[in-house]
Enzyme design. Structure first.
Site, short mmCIF file in Angstrom:
data_model
loop_
_atom_site.label_atom_id
_atom_site.label_comp_id
_atom_site.label_asym_id
_atom_site.label_seq_id
_atom_site.Cartn_x
_atom_site.Cartn_y
_atom_site.Cartn_z
N ALA A 1 -40.56 33.52 9.36
CA ALA A 1 -41.29 33.66 10.62
C ALA A 1 -42.68 33.05 10.50
CB ALA A 1 -41.37 35.14 11.02
N GLY A 2 -42.73 31.87 9.89
CA GLY A 2 -43.98 31.11 9.85
C GLY A 2 -44.20 30.41 11.19
N VAL B 1 -43.15 27.51 12.37
CA VAL B 1 -41.94 26.95 12.99
C VAL B 1 -40.98 28.08 13.36
CG1 VAL B 1 -39.99 25.37 12.71
CG2 VAL B 1 -42.19 24.83 11.64
N GLY B 2 -40.81 29.03 12.46
CA GLY B 2 -39.88 30.13 12.71
C GLY B 2 -40.25 30.95 13.94
N SER B 3 -41.52 31.29 14.07
CA SER B 3 -41.91 32.15 15.19
C SER B 3 -41.81 31.40 16.52
CB SER B 3 -43.30 32.73 14.97
OG SER B 3 -44.23 31.72 14.71
N VAL C 1 -37.28 15.75 8.81
CA VAL C 1 -38.01 14.47 8.77
C VAL C 1 -38.63 14.22 10.13
CG1 VAL C 1 -37.84 11.98 8.42
CG2 VAL C 1 -36.42 13.51 7.06
N GLY D 1 -56.77 21.12 10.23
CA GLY D 1 -55.43 21.61 9.90
C GLY D 1 -54.41 20.53 9.68
N GLU E 1 -53.21 20.30 4.01
CA GLU E 1 -53.09 21.60 3.35
C GLU E 1 -54.29 21.80 2.42
OE1 GLU E 1 -50.30 23.60 3.76
OE2 GLU E 1 -49.41 22.14 5.13
N LYS F 1 -38.98 12.72 2.22
CA LYS F 1 -38.42 12.30 3.50
C LYS F 1 -37.67 10.97 3.39
CE LYS F 1 -41.84 14.92 6.10
NZ LYS F 1 -43.25 14.89 6.54
#
EC number: 1.1.1.3
Lengths: 438, 438
Positions: free
Chosen positions: A14-15, A17-19, A133, A188, A191, A206
């Site tokens: 749930a990061g 992308v997940g959230s 990718v 952002g 990283e 990739k």
């Protein structure tokens, strides 16, 4: 209209992308159901800590720490945890329990893709990974399906947004590499540990995925020649601009053919290179990604868009989800991923490319002849030479030679530069860059 | 490796796309077989005259005039004849005899797509048509599958290579419209009868197909607002360049939402418009095509490549052929095309856009105030005004006003121009163009 049973969808992670994937799945439930012909039911979201604070507020009862129970009770499993383990074990568990799997995990696919595709093929399940990718840009499905009747000769992409952001700032705003990286970090785009991006590891993962798909060949990430952008200087960027080029970190997968035997091989590589400002990739700014494809019949194609971001990546995940769900409703085993071509992968020395190198030389008669003789001895043909007297007071008595070569073997070009560097009349090799995209 | 029976492929038509499709199918037979898992056997090529001279030399025994016998004995039928009849009857015959069909026939799909998709759905056959829009560029499959989990808000494309070639020459080389058209004709970018291209009919057929797919709604070609490039002058192109714009013939399909009720509708239209030189579509030169897609989650995407050409279009046909063949081998009914959303289609007056208009006005005090009052009465807000005294001796005593508006309803903008044209102080309306892509 909806005649099929509900399909249970498990989400792992749930990061960002997940959230976003969960939010869109819930918000667009009716629209997705009408596209699929079955309701997609978000069965749960497996996380390590159910009470952690998240970017997107979702119903608390969805969270669970029992990933295995969630996986084995679902029709489709979406893995967005990242990292190798436990993601790999969960994906294998999902596939062997008969679920289709969707993942955005490029590191895992680059390292263990072959094993996972083999398992999927054996059990008749599908493994989807469009989001791995270039995030939202549809590139894998076009390579795999739209161009399936064509022969792809070259895939050349800007597939890392962080390094493109840095190089773009250096080019357009004259930032130093350090300043550009600081801005990228603040916004952002980079990283906290920028190594994966800056050293080209992310792009190498990739290009492994792109090359495997484009050439139907298993391409281990270790076989990818990789150079990052750490050595690119503002001086090089400025000189490139003056000469009508821009420096981009390129991920290149290429089909090679022996001119005598016709025997084919492939090369996969990542390095910063000069490309003409007229090339479509030159206009890819900020953190955007683009992939340029050359196919025998289709000619040149380009796919452009956002290469990162939670909601953008979620778009690709949901596209795969709809494909997987439609397959459930319609039946049929889908398209297996097989390395049926198994072309040999050559080292970077075997590729053909062009070099541009900048030499500081003694400003005396005969230097150009000496340099030209070395080039000729390696059968490297010169396209352009620009000689300027040095304006640097510390280097008085020297001149600068900028030499652009015609296409030659990388090994010859590289050996040429080494020999030039050892000439007495060459006081410094100031820049060596490849030229791509001609 | 090849365990499935041979699949019989019928080809209808041996023009430039048909003959290239046949050539690639024969030349790449082994590679295609390994991708599909079954051999693709070219069963025959239906033509009107078996002894006509063709661009590509193919085995004479492939040609037949008996299209019906060929169709009913094939697994997959590729229709590349063009035109409405007999193409439509042949496609219906193929579908009802259980064959999957691949077509590049945009005119037929724009007019009769709904009927053909309905038949395909009823009999459980597939109708593929990637080659019908933007030739080699994979755009339909990404819209249909990759973005199937997203919500597409806008599709804006340069989908006619002939008109792009003409406008590009006017912009980059300063050709008059007539000179540019003459070059386009000579180089084969323009048909002997250029009406379909120049008047925007070809682009309107393509936007019909794009809009139907993007919005899951049946969009009749008659509902597309269509303006061609015949009225675009070199003067407009030059003025656009000076202002940082370029004029492109845009095909736009857009989702609209009522700001009060949220009720959705769509608009499909074709017209020449100004777009910023910073927009990715501005760099689409010569006969190239590109489609810019805005989706809720994915953000902005662009698909770029060759929009015409025999071999390029054949690439898209063969991609569809591999998909169809894989479905035969793997089984399953595939994805039906359904207009499940059925959004209403609004007339062009209901859309929101921006105008740039150039007025020749009397060079006297108070004129700008008069013009501004008319704009305000229609609630049209001005973004930029540039007033210059006329340098044209025939128009002495006049000035030129170039007015760029903020976004407003097309109907209000159009009524504003009509009212301005009738003002005593306005001696001529020299140019009216929309501004898109902001």
């Amino acid at each position: 209209m909806i005649e099929y049973r509900n399909l249970r969808v498990a989400l792992l992670g749930a990061g960002s992308v997940g959230s976003q994937t969960a939010r869109l799945l819930l918000e667009h439930a009716d629209e997705l159901a009408s596209r699929v012909g079955a309701k997609l039911e978000l069965a749960g979201i497996a996380v390590r800590n159910t009470s952690a604070k998240r970017d997107v507020e979702l119903p608390a009862e969805l969270y669970t720490t029992d990933a295995e129970a969630l996986i084995t009770s679902s029709d489709i499993v979406i893995e967005l945890m990242g990292g190798i383990e436990p993601a790999k074990s969960y994906i294998i568990q999902a596939l062997t329990s008969g679920a289709d799997v969707i993942t955005a995990n490029k590191a895992l696919l680059a390292e263990h893709g072959d094993e996972l595709f083999e398992i999927a093929d054996q059990v008749g399940a599908q493994l989807y990974y469009e989001a791995s990718v270039a995030a939202a840009i549809p590139i894998l499905r076009p390579l795999r399906e739209s161009l399936a009747g064509d022969r792809i000769n070259r895939v050349m992409g800007i597939v890392n947004g962080s390094t493109n952001y840095i190089l773009d700032r250096m080019d357009r705003f004259g930032d130093s590499a350090e300043d550009a990286a600081a801005v990228a970090l603040e916004l952002g785009f980079l990283e906290a540990d920028p190594t994966l991006d800056v050293e080209g590891y992310d792009a190498a993962q990739k290009v492994t995925i792109l090359a495997s798909l484009a050439f139907h060949t298993s391409v281990p990430v270790a076989s990818v020649h990789r150079e990052g952008i750490a050595s690119v200087t503002l001086e090089q960027v400025r000189a490139a601009r003056e000469a009508g080029y821009v420096i981009k970190l390129l991920a290149i997968a290429e089909r090679l053919a022996d001119p005598d035997t016709g025997v084919e091989s492939i090369s996969a590589r990542v390095y910063p290179a000069l490309i003409s400002r007229q090339h479509p990739l030159a206009t890819v700014h900020e953190g955007k990604n683009a992939v340029f494809v050359e196919a025998e019949a289709a000619g040149s194609l380009m796919f452009y868009g956002a290469g990162a971001g939670g909601v953008e990546t979620a778009s690709a995940v949901l596209g795969d989800l709809v494909s997987a769900a439609r397959r459930h409703v319609a039946g049929g085993p889908g398209v297996a991923q097989k390395a049926h071509a198994s072309l040999p992968i050559v080292p970077v020395g075997s590729i053909e490319t062009r070099y541009q190198f900048t030499l500081e030389v003694a400003d005396e008669p005969g230097v150009l002849a000496t340099v030209a003789t070395v080039l000729a001895s390696h059968r490297v043909s010169v396209e352009t030479v620009i000689q300027t007297a040095s304006t640097d007071t510390e280097a008085s008595g020297t001149a600068t030679l900028v030499i652009g070569t015609h296409t030659a073997r990388e090994a010859s070009l590289s050996a040429t530069v080494t020999e030039l560097a050892n000439l007495g009349v060459v006081t410094a090799v100031k820049s060596v860059l490849r030229i791509e995209g001609i």
